[in-house]
Design a protein around this motif. Structure first.
Motif, PDB file in Angstrom:
ATOM      1  N   SER A 238      -6.524 -44.435 -26.934  1.00 48.87           N
ATOM      2  CA  SER A 238      -6.301 -43.122 -26.336  1.00 48.87           C
ATOM      3  C   SER A 238      -7.472 -42.222 -26.709  1.00 48.87           C
ATOM      4  O   SER A 238      -8.161 -42.458 -27.710  1.00 48.87           O
ATOM      5  N   ILE A 239      -7.692 -41.198 -25.884  1.00 50.09           N
ATOM      6  CA  ILE A 239      -8.763 -40.237 -26.148  1.00 50.09           C
ATOM      7  C   ILE A 239      -8.407 -39.509 -27.433  1.00 50.09           C
ATOM      8  O   ILE A 239      -7.337 -38.894 -27.536  1.00 50.09           O
ATOM      9  N   THR A 240      -9.288 -39.595 -28.433  1.00 46.89           N
ATOM     10  CA  THR A 240      -9.017 -38.969 -29.734  1.00 46.89           C
ATOM     11  C   THR A 240      -9.750 -37.655 -29.921  1.00 46.89           C
ATOM     12  O   THR A 240      -9.314 -36.820 -30.707  1.00 46.89           O
ATOM     13  N   LEU A 241     -10.872 -37.470 -29.222  1.00 53.47           N
ATOM     14  CA  LEU A 241     -11.660 -36.257 -29.367  1.00 53.47           C
ATOM     15  C   LEU A 241     -12.454 -36.019 -28.094  1.00 53.47           C
ATOM     16  O   LEU A 241     -12.994 -36.966 -27.508  1.00 53.47           O
ATOM     17  N   ARG A 242     -12.515 -34.755 -27.684  1.00 59.25           N
ATOM     18  CA  ARG A 242     -13.317 -34.359 -26.512  1.00 59.25           C
ATOM     19  C   ARG A 242     -14.335 -33.323 -26.973  1.00 59.25           C
ATOM     20  O   ARG A 242     -13.974 -32.370 -27.661  1.00 59.25           O
ATOM     21  N   THR A 243     -15.588 -33.516 -26.596  1.00 60.19           N
ATOM     22  CA  THR A 243     -16.647 -32.568 -26.926  1.00 60.19           C
ATOM     23  C   THR A 243     -17.382 -32.224 -25.641  1.00 60.19           C
ATOM     24  O   THR A 243     -17.817 -33.126 -24.919  1.00 60.19           O
ATOM     25  N   GLN A 244     -17.537 -30.925 -25.368  1.00 51.82           N
ATOM     26  CA  GLN A 244     -18.152 -30.490 -24.105  1.00 51.82           C
ATOM     27  C   GLN A 244     -19.582 -31.002 -23.965  1.00 51.82           C
ATOM     28  O   GLN A 244     -19.946 -31.549 -22.942  1.00 51.82           O
ATOM     29  N   SER A 245     -20.417 -30.824 -25.005  1.00 55.38           N
ATOM     30  CA  SER A 245     -21.799 -31.311 -24.916  1.00 55.38           C
ATOM     31  C   SER A 245     -22.389 -31.467 -26.304  1.00 55.38           C
ATOM     32  O   SER A 245     -21.976 -30.799 -27.248  1.00 55.38           O
ATOM     33  N   LEU A 246     -23.363 -32.354 -26.421  1.00 58.47           N
ATOM     34  CA  LEU A 246     -24.083 -32.603 -27.667  1.00 58.47           C
ATOM     35  C   LEU A 246     -25.259 -33.515 -27.385  1.00 58.47           C
ATOM     36  O   LEU A 246     -25.450 -33.969 -26.261  1.00 58.47           O
ATOM     37  N   LYS A 247     -26.035 -33.805 -28.418  1.00 60.37           N
ATOM     38  CA  LYS A 247     -27.132 -34.760 -28.284  1.00 60.37           C
ATOM     39  C   LYS A 247     -26.597 -36.133 -28.680  1.00 60.37           C
ATOM     40  O   LYS A 247     -26.047 -36.305 -29.767  1.00 60.37           O
ATOM     41  N   GLY A 248     -26.733 -37.108 -27.777  1.00 54.79           N
ATOM     42  CA  GLY A 248     -26.260 -38.456 -28.050  1.00 54.79           C
ATOM     43  C   GLY A 248     -27.090 -39.141 -29.125  1.00 54.79           C
ATOM     44  O   GLY A 248     -28.184 -38.693 -29.468  1.00 54.79           O
ATOM     45  N   SER A 249     -26.588 -40.249 -29.647  1.00 56.33           N
ATOM     46  CA  SER A 249     -27.304 -40.974 -30.700  1.00 56.33           C
ATOM     47  C   SER A 249     -28.624 -41.561 -30.201  1.00 56.33           C
ATOM     48  O   SER A 249     -29.485 -41.930 -30.991  1.00 56.33           O
ATOM     49  N   ASP A 250     -28.809 -41.604 -28.869  1.00 62.10           N
ATOM     50  CA  ASP A 250     -30.080 -42.059 -28.302  1.00 62.10           C
ATOM     51  C   ASP A 250     -31.044 -40.892 -28.064  1.00 62.10           C
ATOM     52  O   ASP A 250     -32.110 -41.064 -27.492  1.00 62.10           O
ATOM     53  N   GLY A 251     -30.635 -39.665 -28.468  1.00 65.16           N
ATOM     54  CA  GLY A 251     -31.503 -38.506 -28.340  1.00 65.16           C
ATOM     55  C   GLY A 251     -31.398 -37.770 -27.018  1.00 65.16           C
ATOM     56  O   GLY A 251     -32.077 -36.780 -26.791  1.00 65.16           O
ATOM     57  N   VAL A 252     -30.514 -38.221 -26.115  1.00 66.07           N
ATOM     58  CA  VAL A 252     -30.347 -37.616 -24.795  1.00 66.07           C
ATOM     59  C   VAL A 252     -29.235 -36.570 -24.860  1.00 66.07           C
ATOM     60  O   VAL A 252     -28.192 -36.800 -25.468  1.00 66.07           O
ATOM     61  N   GLN A 253     -29.445 -35.419 -24.222  1.00 64.55           N
ATOM     62  CA  GLN A 253     -28.395 -34.392 -24.128  1.00 64.55           C
ATOM     63  C   GLN A 253     -27.307 -34.911 -23.198  1.00 64.55           C
ATOM     64  O   GLN A 253     -27.589 -35.277 -22.055  1.00 64.55           O
ATOM     65  N   ILE A 254     -26.070 -34.934 -23.693  1.00 62.15           N
ATOM     66  CA  ILE A 254     -24.944 -35.445 -22.918  1.00 62.15           C
ATOM     67  C   ILE A 254     -23.827 -34.407 -22.859  1.00 62.15           C
ATOM     68  O   ILE A 254     -23.798 -33.464 -23.650  1.00 62.15           O
TER      69      ILE A 254
END
Length: 188
Positions: free
Chosen positions: A112-128
């Motif tokens: 199940s979805i445990t956490l929702r985040t609107q935006s952040l920098k992914g572990s690959d360095g891309v803004q997601i």
């Protein structure tokens, strides 16, 4: 001695001549073949005649919802198909789309979805954005997301990445569909 024509007469004559030429070409073009937009990418062996007799194939329907995907309202993620289905409470898939999985896959099962985040920098360095976490695998968080610029993820270069990326519009649809606690079913 010959009389000189005034410059306005020359300009008027040239303008009338150019207008006649453009109108003539437009009329001829209107009677010629008209291009149509292709609805699918043509194959390497496809050929169309100049008379427009080749008909484009309708877009392929997405694969059917996997049988082993559970019951009720849920997000279904197929590892083999690299595809997500958004399934309503009646069991009908309302939307389906392809995804770009990371290098680390979750095990088949129910989450199940445990956490929702609107935006952040992914572990690959891309803004997601539209980040929806649902499990961990090999010590890496596994989540659905889309790049802010809509691009597919770059090559991983040996990194362990759990991001399951999608097109921007699909990310927005998934975000609207799945709240914290929404069921996620992962199938082979």
């Amino acid at each position: 001695m010959a009389a000189r024509l005034p410059s306005w007469a020359w300009v008027t004559g040239l303008t009338v001549g150019a207008t006649v030429a453009v109108v003539t070409l437009a009329v001829q073009a209107d009677h010629g073949p008209h291009p149509t937009a292709a609805t699918v990418k043509p194959s390497a062996t496809a050929s169309a005649s100049t008379h427009g007799s080749a008909k484009p194939k309708p877009p392929a329907r997405p694969p059917a919802l996997p049988d082993e995907s559970g019951q009720g309202r849920r997000i279904v993620y197929s590892l083999a198909e690299k595809r997500v289905w958004l399934v309503d409470a009646t069991g009908k898939a309302g939307r389906s789309f392809e995804v770009w999985p990371g290098t680390v896959n979750p095990e088949p099962g129910r989450y199940s979805i445990t956490l929702r985040t609107q935006s952040l920098k992914g572990s690959d360095g891309v803004q997601i954005e539209h980040v929806m976490y649902f499990t961990k695998a090999e010590g890496v968080n596994v989540a659905f997301s889309n790049a802010l610029d809509g691009a597919s993820p770059p090559p991983a270069n040996g990194q362990k990445l759990g991001g399951i990326r999608m097109h921007k519009e699909d990310g927005a649809a998934l975000w609207a569909f799945g709240d914290q606690g929404t069921s996620v079913v992962v199938v082979k």
